[in-house]
Design an enzyme around this catalytic site. Structure first.
Site, PDB file in Angstrom:
ATOM      1  N   TYR A  59       0.826  -1.221   0.000  1.00 20.95           N
ATOM      2  CA  TYR A  59       0.000   0.000   0.000  1.00 20.95           C
ATOM      3  C   TYR A  59       0.852   1.260   0.000  1.00 20.95           C
ATOM      4  O   TYR A  59       0.438   2.279  -0.573  1.00 20.95           O
ATOM      5  CB  TYR A  59      -1.007  -0.025   1.161  1.00 20.95           C
ATOM      6  N   HIS A 112     -14.911   2.067  -0.825  1.00 20.45           N
ATOM      7  CA  HIS A 112     -13.864   1.080  -0.501  1.00 20.45           C
ATOM      8  C   HIS A 112     -12.654   1.707   0.198  1.00 20.45           C
ATOM      9  O   HIS A 112     -11.586   1.109   0.234  1.00 20.45           O
ATOM     10  CB  HIS A 112     -13.412   0.348  -1.774  1.00 20.45           C
ATOM     11  N   CYS A 145      -3.618   7.790  19.938  1.00 25.49           N
ATOM     12  CA  CYS A 145      -3.488   6.886  21.099  1.00 25.49           C
ATOM     13  C   CYS A 145      -2.101   6.256  21.179  1.00 25.49           C
ATOM     14  O   CYS A 145      -1.823   5.476  22.076  1.00 25.49           O
ATOM     15  CB  CYS A 145      -4.575   5.809  21.067  1.00 25.49           C
ATOM     16  N   GLU A 209     -15.466  -2.664 -21.840  1.00 28.30           N
ATOM     17  CA  GLU A 209     -16.083  -3.939 -22.257  1.00 28.30           C
ATOM     18  C   GLU A 209     -17.417  -4.048 -21.556  1.00 28.30           C
ATOM     19  O   GLU A 209     -17.594  -3.433 -20.502  1.00 28.30           O
ATOM     20  CB  GLU A 209     -15.248  -5.138 -21.808  1.00 28.30           C
TER      21      GLU A 209
HETATM   22  P1  OAD Z   1     -12.099  -3.956 -12.376  1.00 34.25           P
HETATM   23  O1  OAD Z   1     -10.614  -3.995 -12.611  1.00 34.25           O
HETATM   24  O2  OAD Z   1     -12.765  -5.212 -11.964  1.00 34.25           O
HETATM   25  O3  OAD Z   1     -12.832  -3.456 -13.699  1.00 34.25           O
HETATM   26  C1  OAD Z   1     -12.408  -2.321 -14.399  1.00 34.25           C
HETATM   27  C2  OAD Z   1     -13.310  -2.184 -15.618  1.00 34.25           C
HETATM   28  O4  OAD Z   1     -12.930  -0.991 -16.283  1.00 34.25           O
HETATM   29  C3  OAD Z   1     -13.200  -3.321 -16.621  1.00 34.25           C
HETATM   30  O5  OAD Z   1     -14.505  -3.762 -16.974  1.00 34.25           O
HETATM   31  C4  OAD Z   1     -12.498  -2.689 -17.829  1.00 34.25           C
HETATM   32  O6  OAD Z   1     -12.975  -3.200 -19.072  1.00 34.25           O
HETATM   33  C5  OAD Z   1     -12.903  -1.238 -17.681  1.00 34.25           C
HETATM   34  N1  OAD Z   1     -11.957  -0.272 -18.257  1.00 34.25           N
HETATM   35  C6  OAD Z   1     -10.604  -0.364 -18.391  1.00 34.25           C
HETATM   36  N2  OAD Z   1     -10.107   0.762 -18.922  1.00 34.25           N
HETATM   37  C7  OAD Z   1     -11.165   1.594 -19.133  1.00 34.25           C
HETATM   38  C8  OAD Z   1     -11.304   2.917 -19.661  1.00 34.25           C
HETATM   39  N3  OAD Z   1     -10.240   3.619 -20.075  1.00 34.25           N
HETATM   40  N4  OAD Z   1     -12.548   3.452 -19.709  1.00 34.25           N
HETATM   41  C9  OAD Z   1     -13.639   2.752 -19.285  1.00 34.25           C
HETATM   42  N5  OAD Z   1     -13.564   1.493 -18.802  1.00 34.25           N
HETATM   43  C10 OAD Z   1     -12.342   0.936 -18.714  1.00 34.25           C
HETATM   44  O7  OAD Z   1     -12.336  -2.770 -11.332  1.00 34.25           O
HETATM   45  P2  OAD Z   1     -13.593  -2.461 -10.411  1.00 34.25           P
HETATM   46  O8  OAD Z   1     -14.868  -2.841 -11.067  1.00 34.25           O
HETATM   47  O9  OAD Z   1     -13.420  -1.069  -9.923  1.00 34.25           O
HETATM   48  O10 OAD Z   1     -12.245  -3.632  -4.291  1.00 34.25           O
HETATM   49  O11 OAD Z   1     -13.313  -3.439  -9.205  1.00 34.25           O
HETATM   50  C11 OAD Z   1     -14.171  -3.405  -8.108  1.00 34.25           C
HETATM   51  C12 OAD Z   1     -13.425  -3.686  -6.846  1.00 34.25           C
HETATM   52  O12 OAD Z   1     -12.691  -4.897  -6.961  1.00 34.25           O
HETATM   53  C13 OAD Z   1     -12.374  -2.668  -6.475  1.00 34.25           C
HETATM   54  O13 OAD Z   1     -12.867  -1.514  -5.859  1.00 34.25           O
HETATM   55  C14 OAD Z   1     -11.524  -3.438  -5.529  1.00 34.25           C
HETATM   56  C15 OAD Z   1     -11.417  -4.720  -6.310  1.00 34.25           C
HETATM   57  O14 OAD Z   1     -11.135  -5.827  -5.604  1.00 34.25           O
HETATM   58  C16 OAD Z   1     -11.639  -3.474  -3.118  1.00 34.25           C
HETATM   59  O15 OAD Z   1     -10.487  -3.101  -3.011  1.00 34.25           O
HETATM   60  C17 OAD Z   1     -12.517  -3.789  -1.963  1.00 34.25           C
END
Ligand code: OAD
Length: 238
Positions: A59, A112, A145, A209
């Site tokens: 991180y 998140h 703390c 997608e």
């Molecule tokens: P993902 O990595 O699962 O999905 C990202 C999406 O963005 C995919 O469907 C890609 O096709 C799309 N994408 C990529 N580039 C893009 C662009 N330039 N414009 C538009 N779309 C694009 O990410 P999240 O859905 O955010 O959770 O994932 C959800 C959660 O899973 C995150 O917040 C995290 C992870 O585990 C925690 O940390 C709790």
């Protein structure tokens, strides 16, 4: 295409895809790894218990990266939409980066958590800590703390997302619900569209997608958020 007036209530849900064009990797890239780590090795409370050094350094890497990234046209388009709608706009992001607030978004929930913030597991206080001394491999003690180490203020797998009652309240009464740059894999975020649909909202998706919950969208625009969103926002508010 839907028209939005100043009295329309709009909730936008963003995910990693909206920050991709700023240079931050998405979670579900084709190699299945997040910055070379399996998600379960760095993003669970068990990982933090088992190997805090690995999780901390991971991180700290993500926190340091924030210094090198800037918002892109998609983040800025959502600021335009918020300026038009005022209080009727809510932005819910799954992203832990700070690009929405850097762009100027105000009515924003980080469901998140946030990389900028560290949290004390003893007294539960949170601290925005991005000075150079907070960005090294040394643990940061709690200024309140004095417990020995703060943890990242990130919602890990098996933990509850933040501010869900506020999010549900807004989604239940919105007229338009938009998902941008999210794959629809992770709940409860991926289920917010079901709540919006039940409330009768018009649901719009913008994604590279088709997401897992593609069928729930009334309107879907395939492509890069940074390329599509600025024109899209101008069209729906004009
Ligand atoms: P993902 O990595 O699962 O999905 C990202 C999406 O963005 C995919 O469907 C890609 O096709 C799309 N994408 C990529 N580039 C893009 C662009 N330039 N414009 C538009 N779309 C694009 O990410 P999240 O859905 O955010 O959770 O994932 C959800 C959660 O899973 C995150 O917040 C995290 C992870 O585990 C925690 O940390 C709790």
């Amino acid at each position: 295409m839907v028209q939005v007036t100043q009295s329309s209530k709009v909730v936008v849900l963003t995910g990693a895809g909206i920050s991709a064009e700023s240079g931050i990797k998405t979670f579900r890239a084709s190699d299945g790894l997040w910055e070379n780590h399996a998600i379960e090795d760095v993003a669970t409370p068990y990982a933090w218990e088992r190997d805090p050094e690995l999780v901390w350094n991971f991180y700290q890497g993500r926190r340091n990266q924030l210094q090198d990234v800037e918002p892109n046209p998609a983040h800025r388009a959502l600021v335009t939409l918020e300026k038009f709608l005022g209080e009727n706009f809510l932005l819910v992001t799954q992203n832990v980066d700070d690009l929405h607030s850097k762009a100027g978004s105000k009515n924003l929930i980080h469901m998140h958590g946030e990389l900028r913030i560290l949290r004390c597991e003893e007294c539960h206080e949170t601290f925005d800590m991005m000075e150079q001394e907070h960005l090294t491999s040394e643990y940061v003690p709690c200024p309140s703390c004095h417990s020995q180490r703060l943890r990242p203020h990130i919602v890990w797998f098996h933990e509850m997302p933040l501010q869900m009652s506020e999010i549900y309240a807004a989604v239940e009464e919105c007229d338009v619900f938009m998902t941008i740059g999210t794959s629809g894999h992770v709940y409860p975020a991926a289920g917010l569209i079901d709540v919006a649909k039940q409330a009768g909202a018009h649901c719009i998706g913008i994604n590279l997608e088709p997401p897992m919950n593609y069928d729930q969208h009334d309107e879907f625009h395939q492509g890069k958020a940074g390329e599509l969103l600025p024109d899209f926002v101008e069209q729906i508010i004009s």
